[in-house]
Design a protein around this motif. Structure first.
Motif, PDB file in Angstrom:
ATOM      1  N   PRO A   1       0.801  -1.233   0.000  1.00 11.79           N
ATOM      2  CA  PRO A   1       0.000   0.000   0.000  1.00 11.79           C
ATOM      3  C   PRO A   1       0.828   1.275   0.000  1.00 11.79           C
ATOM      4  CG  PRO A   1      -0.183  -1.161   2.100  1.00 11.79           C
ATOM      5  CD  PRO A   1       0.484  -2.093   1.148  1.00 11.79           C
ATOM      6  N   GLY A   2       1.907   1.287   0.769  1.00 10.68           N
ATOM      7  CA  GLY A   2       2.742   2.477   0.812  1.00 10.68           C
ATOM      8  C   GLY A   2       3.433   2.736  -0.514  1.00 10.68           C
ATOM      9  N   ALA A   3       3.941   1.671  -1.134  1.00  8.21           N
ATOM     10  CA  ALA A   3       4.626   1.828  -2.416  1.00  8.21           C
ATOM     11  C   ALA A   3       3.651   2.218  -3.519  1.00  8.21           C
ATOM     12  CB  ALA A   3       5.341   0.532  -2.783  1.00  8.21           C
ATOM     13  N   VAL A   4       2.456   1.627  -3.512  1.00  9.62           N
ATOM     14  CA  VAL A   4       1.451   1.976  -4.518  1.00  9.62           C
ATOM     15  C   VAL A   4       1.086   3.450  -4.421  1.00  9.62           C
ATOM     16  CG1 VAL A   4      -0.966   1.642  -5.186  1.00  9.62           C
ATOM     17  CG2 VAL A   4       0.499  -0.344  -4.790  1.00  9.62           C
ATOM     18  N   GLN A   5       0.834   3.929  -3.218  1.00  8.85           N
ATOM     19  CA  GLN A   5       0.443   5.332  -3.052  1.00  8.85           C
ATOM     20  C   GLN A   5       1.583   6.269  -3.423  1.00  8.85           C
ATOM     21  OE1 GLN A   5      -1.703   6.382   0.562  1.00  8.85           O
ATOM     22  NE2 GLN A   5      -2.471   4.294   0.748  1.00  8.85           N
ATOM     23  N   ARG A   6       2.815   5.916  -3.047  1.00  3.12           N
ATOM     24  CA  ARG A   6       3.944   6.787  -3.366  1.00  3.12           C
ATOM     25  C   ARG A   6       4.208   6.801  -4.872  1.00  3.12           C
ATOM     26  NH1 ARG A   6       8.139   8.892  -0.088  1.00  3.12           N
ATOM     27  NH2 ARG A   6       8.940  10.687  -1.245  1.00  3.12           N
ATOM     28  N   MET A   7       4.075   5.644  -5.527  1.00  4.86           N
ATOM     29  CA  MET A   7       4.265   5.592  -6.971  1.00  4.86           C
ATOM     30  C   MET A   7       3.172   6.371  -7.698  1.00  4.86           C
ATOM     31  SD  MET A   7       7.032   4.174  -7.979  1.00  4.86           S
ATOM     32  CE  MET A   7       6.513   4.281  -9.679  1.00  4.86           C
ATOM     33  N   LEU A   8       1.933   6.272  -7.211  1.00  5.73           N
ATOM     34  CA  LEU A   8       0.846   7.038  -7.822  1.00  5.73           C
ATOM     35  C   LEU A   8       1.127   8.530  -7.720  1.00  5.73           C
ATOM     36  CD1 LEU A   8      -2.003   7.141  -9.098  1.00  5.73           C
ATOM     37  CD2 LEU A   8      -2.925   7.138  -6.761  1.00  5.73           C
ATOM     38  N   ARG A   9       1.584   8.955  -6.560  1.00 10.34           N
ATOM     39  CA  ARG A   9       1.926  10.374  -6.382  1.00 10.34           C
ATOM     40  C   ARG A   9       3.066  10.786  -7.312  1.00 10.34           C
ATOM     41  NH1 ARG A   9       4.441  12.421  -0.693  1.00 10.34           N
ATOM     42  NH2 ARG A   9       5.455  14.314  -1.445  1.00 10.34           N
TER      43      ARG A   9
ATOM     44  N   HIS B   1      12.955  17.236 -14.038  1.00 12.90           N
ATOM     45  CA  HIS B   1      12.238  17.404 -12.780  1.00 12.90           C
ATOM     46  C   HIS B   1      11.635  16.086 -12.330  1.00 12.90           C
ATOM     47  CE1 HIS B   1       8.910  19.661 -10.347  1.00 12.90           C
ATOM     48  NE2 HIS B   1       9.844  19.131  -9.562  1.00 12.90           N
ATOM     49  N   ALA B   2      11.055  15.341 -13.278  1.00 14.10           N
ATOM     50  CA  ALA B   2      10.450  14.058 -12.928  1.00 14.10           C
ATOM     51  C   ALA B   2      11.500  13.087 -12.394  1.00 14.10           C
ATOM     52  CB  ALA B   2       9.746  13.467 -14.143  1.00 14.10           C
ATOM     53  N   LEU B   3      12.684  13.074 -12.998  1.00  6.69           N
ATOM     54  CA  LEU B   3      13.756  12.217 -12.499  1.00  6.69           C
ATOM     55  C   LEU B   3      14.211  12.647 -11.112  1.00  6.69           C
ATOM     56  CD1 LEU B   3      15.844  11.820 -15.782  1.00  6.69           C
ATOM     57  CD2 LEU B   3      14.578  10.014 -14.596  1.00  6.69           C
ATOM     58  N   GLY B   4      14.209  13.969 -10.884  1.00  7.10           N
ATOM     59  CA  GLY B   4      14.554  14.463  -9.559  1.00  7.10           C
ATOM     60  C   GLY B   4      13.541  14.037  -8.517  1.00  7.10           C
ATOM     61  N   LEU B   5      12.249  14.077  -8.879  1.00  5.26           N
ATOM     62  CA  LEU B   5      11.206  13.623  -7.960  1.00  5.26           C
ATOM     63  C   LEU B   5      11.387  12.144  -7.628  1.00  5.26           C
ATOM     64  CD1 LEU B   5       8.077  15.364  -9.559  1.00  5.26           C
ATOM     65  CD2 LEU B   5       9.165  15.967  -7.388  1.00  5.26           C
ATOM     66  N   GLU B   6      11.725  11.358  -8.647  1.00  4.20           N
ATOM     67  CA  GLU B   6      11.929   9.934  -8.420  1.00  4.20           C
ATOM     68  C   GLU B   6      13.133   9.687  -7.509  1.00  4.20           C
ATOM     69  OE1 GLU B   6      13.714   6.690 -11.202  1.00  4.20           O
ATOM     70  OE2 GLU B   6      11.558   6.814 -11.650  1.00  4.20           O
ATOM     71  N   ALA B   7      14.216  10.397  -7.754  1.00  7.49           N
ATOM     72  CA  ALA B   7      15.413  10.227  -6.929  1.00  7.49           C
ATOM     73  C   ALA B   7      15.139  10.604  -5.474  1.00  7.49           C
ATOM     74  CB  ALA B   7      16.553  11.068  -7.496  1.00  7.49           C
ATOM     75  N   GLU B   8      14.401  11.689  -5.283  1.00  8.04           N
ATOM     76  CA  GLU B   8      14.060  12.115  -3.921  1.00  8.04           C
ATOM     77  C   GLU B   8      13.205  11.068  -3.229  1.00  8.04           C
ATOM     78  OE1 GLU B   8      11.823  15.840  -1.632  1.00  8.04           O
ATOM     79  OE2 GLU B   8      11.640  15.606  -3.799  1.00  8.04           O
ATOM     80  N   ALA B   9      12.188  10.555  -3.947  1.00 12.35           N
ATOM     81  CA  ALA B   9      11.319   9.545  -3.351  1.00 12.35           C
ATOM     82  C   ALA B   9      12.096   8.283  -3.014  1.00 12.35           C
ATOM     83  CB  ALA B   9      10.171   9.223  -4.314  1.00 12.35           C
TER      84      ALA B   9
ATOM     85  N   HIS C   1      12.220   6.825   0.769  1.00 16.26           N
ATOM     86  CA  HIS C   1      11.310   5.704   1.012  1.00 16.26           C
ATOM     87  C   HIS C   1      12.020   4.630   1.835  1.00 16.26           C
ATOM     88  CE1 HIS C   1       8.015   2.931   0.378  1.00 16.26           C
ATOM     89  NE2 HIS C   1       8.862   2.022  -0.089  1.00 16.26           N
ATOM     90  N   ARG C   2      11.388   4.183   2.892  1.00 13.84           N
ATOM     91  CA  ARG C   2      11.964   3.165   3.764  1.00 13.84           C
ATOM     92  C   ARG C   2      11.263   1.829   3.523  1.00 13.84           C
ATOM     93  NH1 ARG C   2      15.215   6.284   3.605  1.00 13.84           N
ATOM     94  NH2 ARG C   2      16.096   7.644   5.199  1.00 13.84           N
ATOM     95  N   SER C   3      11.995   0.870   2.991  1.00 11.81           N
ATOM     96  CA  SER C   3      11.439  -0.457   2.710  1.00 11.81           C
ATOM     97  C   SER C   3      11.784  -1.421   3.828  1.00 11.81           C
ATOM     98  CB  SER C   3      11.993  -0.991   1.383  1.00 11.81           C
ATOM     99  OG  SER C   3      11.667  -0.140   0.309  1.00 11.81           O
ATOM    100  N   ASP C   4      10.895  -2.375   4.059  1.00 14.19           N
ATOM    101  CA  ASP C   4      11.129  -3.460   5.007  1.00 14.19           C
ATOM    102  C   ASP C   4      11.674  -4.636   4.208  1.00 14.19           C
ATOM    103  OD1 ASP C   4      10.820  -5.814   6.542  1.00 14.19           O
ATOM    104  OD2 ASP C   4       9.261  -4.885   7.763  1.00 14.19           O
TER     105      ASP C   4
END
Length: 260
Positions: free
Chosen positions: A209-217, A229-237, A241-244
């Motif tokens: 759920p967290g990854a789906v919502q973050r990817m949608l955003r 800019h889009a690549l920068g947004l991806e790099a920042e995310a 993003h903290r994965s288990d």
């Protein structure tokens, strides 16, 4: 999904919006079939309320919007709009809410989808269309302008020339044409529309759920940005993003087992 699979949660049959829930999927059904699901004040208010409610419910992973009867929606209830306060006096629009919430929303377009109904659909995350679907925008033909984001969203989906033809001519297009130009993701046999929609919704709901919502955003924010800019947004995310690791491994293993 059959009627017995869905659990009605909030509204009686006479409501302009029916709300049903099937596991992690909420289905919002525009429910004025005698008026081809024309969007009146009560429906707009209910749509906003239920979209906000779904967005705040951790159990909800996907929202589906469809229409009762033979139409998705003929658009805003124009006689009501012309006889009372205009919709702009109602605060945020349903499409502003659609663009702002964090859950993916699928438009299952089951029939005619015109003008305000078309604007509602193009502000969903994507469209799955029945082979009985028909899309048209009659704003310019009757002397009105898009006010729910149609003129901004459509060129990004189908390109500027196709958007100009669609919006200025008012000519309806079929579900097949909508899929060909990129307005709809898929067109399916009418009787299989909801089955296919729920199949896609189930796959989305099965994701993290967290990854789906973050990817949608990320996708929505990056769509109108430059590539840099889009690549920068991806790099920042990616950096924040903290994965288990254990959960990632378990999910990966499960997918491999399902494919084997």
């Amino acid at each position: 999904m059959t009627e017995t699979d869905a659990r009605e949660t909030a509204t009686p049959e006479e409501s302009p919006l029916l709300v049903t829930k099937d596991g992690p999927v909420v289905i919002l059904t525009l429910n004025r079939p005698d008026r081809r699901n024309a969007i009146n004040r009560a429906m707009r208010k209910a749509l906003k309320k239920e979209l906000w409610r779904a967005d705040g419910d951790d159990e909800v992973r996907v929202v589906v919007i469809t229409g009762a009867g033979t139409a998705f929606s003929s658009g805003v209830d124009l006689p009501e709009a012309l006889s009372g306060p205009p919709p702009r006096t109602e605060g945020v629009t349903p499409t502003q809410v659609l663009r702002g919430i964090s859950k993916p929303v699928i438009a299952a377009v089951n029939g005619p989808c015109y003008t305000g109904g078309y604007e509602l659909a193009v502000n969903c995350s994507f469209i799955i269309a029945s082979d009985r679907a028909e899309f048209a925008d009659t704003h310019a033909q009757i002397g009105l302008l898009n006010g729910w984001g149609g003129s901004a969203m459509l060129p990004r989906m189908v390109g500027l020339p196709a958007a100009i033809q669609f919006i200025l001519s008012g000519e309806p297009i079929t579900g097949d044409t909508a899929a060909r130009i990129g307005l709809a993701n898929e067109v399916v046999e009418h009787d299989k529309l909801m089955d296919r929609t729920f199949e896609i919704a189930g796959k989305i709901a099965g994701g993290h759920p967290g990854a789906v919502q973050r990817m949608l955003r990320l996708l929505k924010e990056g769509a109108g940005a430059s590539l840099a800019h889009a690549l920068g947004l991806e790099a920042e995310a990616s950096a924040t993003h903290r994965s288990d690791g254990a959960e990632v491994g378990a999910r990966f293993g499960k997918r491999r087992a399902e494919k084997s």
